[in-house]
Structure formats: structure tokens, C-alpha cells
Design a protein around this motif. Structure first.
Motif, PDB file in Angstrom:
ATOM      1  N   VAL A   1       0.842  -1.197   0.000  1.00 20.32           N
ATOM      2  CA  VAL A   1       0.000   0.000   0.000  1.00 20.32           C
ATOM      3  C   VAL A   1       0.880   1.251   0.000  1.00 20.32           C
ATOM      4  O   VAL A   1       0.630   2.207  -0.750  1.00 20.32           O
ATOM      5  N   ALA A   2       1.931   1.258   0.812  1.00 12.89           N
ATOM      6  CA  ALA A   2       2.835   2.412   0.870  1.00 12.89           C
ATOM      7  C   ALA A   2       3.473   2.658  -0.493  1.00 12.89           C
ATOM      8  O   ALA A   2       3.574   3.804  -0.945  1.00 12.89           O
ATOM      9  N   GLN A   3       3.882   1.596  -1.155  1.00 15.34           N
ATOM     10  CA  GLN A   3       4.487   1.729  -2.480  1.00 15.34           C
ATOM     11  C   GLN A   3       3.483   2.302  -3.480  1.00 15.34           C
ATOM     12  O   GLN A   3       3.806   3.168  -4.278  1.00 15.34           O
ATOM     13  N   ALA A   4       2.250   1.821  -3.421  1.00 13.34           N
ATOM     14  CA  ALA A   4       1.223   2.322  -4.346  1.00 13.34           C
ATOM     15  C   ALA A   4       0.923   3.794  -4.081  1.00 13.34           C
ATOM     16  O   ALA A   4       0.705   4.563  -5.025  1.00 13.34           O
ATOM     17  N   LEU A   5       0.926   4.204  -2.820  1.00  8.88           N
ATOM     18  CA  LEU A   5       0.651   5.602  -2.487  1.00  8.88           C
ATOM     19  C   LEU A   5       1.802   6.516  -2.898  1.00  8.88           C
ATOM     20  O   LEU A   5       1.597   7.682  -3.211  1.00  8.88           O
ATOM     21  N   ALA A   6       3.017   5.992  -2.905  1.00 11.51           N
ATOM     22  CA  ALA A   6       4.199   6.777  -3.252  1.00 11.51           C
ATOM     23  C   ALA A   6       4.402   6.870  -4.754  1.00 11.51           C
ATOM     24  O   ALA A   6       5.130   7.725  -5.227  1.00 11.51           O
TER      25      ALA A   6
END
Length: 77
Positions: free
Chosen positions: A70-75
Motif C-alpha cells: 500500500v505504501a508503495q502504491a501511495l508513493a
């Protein structure tokens, strides 16, 4: 594979069909493990040997960690 498992009926139905077709080992993957009381037992009674789920909802079956994804997708830009 099920996106949301609450009653376990979909997983149990699929597992029984696979077992009738001759599949020896059935395992299940769930994205959101809501699992009402009795659901995991229903799935296991249908012949599912292992259930793993994402940690999107806390449950003893959690084995797939999603925070980094999720963090990667948000970044992503």
C-alpha cells in the motif's frame, strides 16, 4: 481465492467441488478475512487444509502483509 470471506460458504463450495474433481489438497487465500463465527470451521470441514489471508483485517490466518504494498502504491507518481 476469495476477495472477502465472511460466512465461508463460497470457499467451502469451491473446496467441495475441487475435492469431488479429485484434487487432493485444497488451500485458500483470502484478501479480507471477515470470518463470522463458525466460518473457518465450515471451510475446513469442506476439505481446506490451509487458509491464509491478507492482514487488511486482523485474523489468525493473516500471512500476507500489505503495508509495504500500500505504501508503495501511495508513493507512486
Amino acid at each position: 481465492l476469495d476477495d472477502i470471506a465472511s460466512s465461508g460458504t463460497t470457499l467451502a463450495t469451491g473446496a467441495r467441488a475441487l475435492r469431488r474433481a479429485g484434487v487432493d489438497a485444497v488451500e485458500a487465500i483470502v484478501v479480507h478475512p471477515i470470518f463470522v463465527p463458525g466460518a473457518v470451521g465450515r471451510v475446513r470441514a469442506a476439505g481446506v487444509k490451509r487458509i491464509i489471508s491478507c492482514d487488511t483485517i486482523p485474523h489468525p490466518t493473516n500471512a500476507i502483509h500489505t503495508a509495504a504494498l500500500v505504501a508503495q502504491a501511495l508513493a507512486w507518481k
